[in-house]
Scaffold this active site. Structure first.
Site, PDB file in Angstrom:
ATOM      1  N   LYS A  49       0.808  -1.221   0.000  1.00  0.00           N
ATOM      2  CA  LYS A  49       0.000   0.000   0.000  1.00  0.00           C
ATOM      3  C   LYS A  49       0.840   1.269   0.000  1.00  0.00           C
ATOM      4  CE  LYS A  49      -4.070  -2.070   2.181  1.00  0.00           C
ATOM      5  NZ  LYS A  49      -5.010  -2.042   3.328  1.00  0.00           N
ATOM      6  N   LYS A  74     -11.287 -11.639  -8.745  1.00  0.00           N
ATOM      7  CA  LYS A  74     -12.316 -11.655  -7.720  1.00  0.00           C
ATOM      8  C   LYS A  74     -13.217 -10.435  -7.835  1.00  0.00           C
ATOM      9  CE  LYS A  74     -10.048 -14.317  -4.052  1.00  0.00           C
ATOM     10  NZ  LYS A  74      -9.583 -14.270  -2.640  1.00  0.00           N
ATOM     11  N   LYS A 126     -15.148  -4.043  -4.868  1.00  0.00           N
ATOM     12  CA  LYS A 126     -15.933  -2.805  -4.847  1.00  0.00           C
ATOM     13  C   LYS A 126     -15.410  -1.787  -5.853  1.00  0.00           C
ATOM     14  CE  LYS A 126     -15.327  -2.345  -0.361  1.00  0.00           C
ATOM     15  NZ  LYS A 126     -14.915  -3.685   0.096  1.00  0.00           N
TER      16      LYS A 126
END
Length: 325
Positions: A111, A192, A195
């Site tokens: 990240k 997968k 969102k």
């Protein structure tokens, strides 16, 4: 009866993969465990988020958890920031952890890569996660591969603290969660469902309107040929539809494949099954959203119950470290 803890970030609209892969298992397990389920809003602060949006998403997350079937009379459902011991214990554990072990966390590396400025909270995030778990004398922590390293850190910190200051924390053990459905993106079945706004037609959200669900399933990517068979490598699109049908209805994947000789009828049945699965959740969510005061009351009651346990654990740890309470 084992004590378990699970948390979910208020990161936006939850999708079918969240429901079939995790939430449905939580509902099933709630009667067999002393369960704590938490909306981890403090974790959401590691990334930029509008304050009003965070408040909305926090309540929306609670609405979804209640709508899918978590019973606040059975489980302890609460918001992380409403139990101050999470932050207080995190500081004690930060003074137990080392820079080296936090720097080795894979998620932090992923990240933070390419970012000019990284929030310190992203670096110490795993320690707050450890506090979340250790506060409740948790026996078992269901973890997927992405969180396994964080759970190992939690265990290491608990053992180190106990060795240094005396027996204080129960050392949790990792468990492999019950296998949930494998839900892939309807437009990109090799990935997968998520969102991400990059694939709005590929993601079925838990609270989608039934018409939107039908539209997304009908437009789902299939594969070359017309044979309906379960072959994730060779026919990922059709295989995803078969797995969705199986997860939504309980029928076996192989049995489902034998029922069809064309893609159209399969898509229609998948759409009908997903609508039937999610419609009661959506209806319950709409009821809850019409009375957010009741949702806040439920969360407040859960926070009170959680605080009763958390304050005892924090007091043990603080006293062991020599703090004057």
């Amino acid at each position: 009866m084992a004590t378990v803890f699970s948390g979910v970030q208020p990161s936006g609209d939850f999708h079918l993969g969240n429901y079939l892969g995790a939430f449905r298992n939580w509902v099933t397990a709630q009667h067999d465990n002393d369960a704590y389920f938490c909306v981890v809003d403090l974790h959401a602060l590691t990334l930029e988020i509008d304050p009003a949006d965070l408040r909305r998403r926090t309540l929306d997350a609670a609405v979804v958890l209640l709508a899918v079937g978590l019973d606040p009379e059975v489980v302890t459902l609460f918001v992380q920031s409403q139990v101050p011991e999470h932050s207080r214990l995190a500081w004690l554990l930060e003074c137990t952890a080392t820079m080296g072990e936090l720097g080795r966390m894979t998620q932090f590396k992923e990240k933070s890569t390419g970012s000019e400025s990284v929030r310190a909270g992203l670096f110490t995030y795993p320690v707050l996660m450890a506090a979340d778990i250790l506060l409740y004398d948790v026996d078992e922590v269901p973890v997927g591969d992405d969180q396994r390293q964080h759970l190992e850190l939690t265990r290491d910190l608990a053992i180190r603290f106990n060795n240094r200051y005396g027996e204080t924390f129960k050392v949790p053990r990792a468990t492999i969660p019950k296998v949930g459905a494998r839900v892939m993106d309807l437009q990109h079945p090799e990935a997968k469902m998520s969102k991400s706004v990059e694939s709005p037609l590929g993601t079925v959200r838990i609270l989608d309107d039934p018409d939107d669900i039908v539209r997304k399933v009908r437009r789902a990517v299939t594969d070359a040929g017309t044979t309906v068979e379960h072959d994730p490598a060779g026919k990922p699109g059709v295989s995803n539809l078969l797995e969705l049908l199986a997860a939504s209805t309980g029928v076996g994947v192989a049995e489902a494949a034998d029922r069809y000789d064309a893609y159209g009828p399969l898509k229609q049945d998948v759409a009908d099954a997903v609508v039937a699965l999610l419609s009661p959740v959506r209806e319950r969510a709409l009821e809850l959203r019409s009375d957010l005061g009741e949702v806040e009351r439920i969360l407040g009651a859960g926070a009170t119950r959680a605080h009763e346990v958390a304050q005892r654990t924090y007091a043990r740890a603080a006293t062991a470290m020599g703090l004057v309470l």
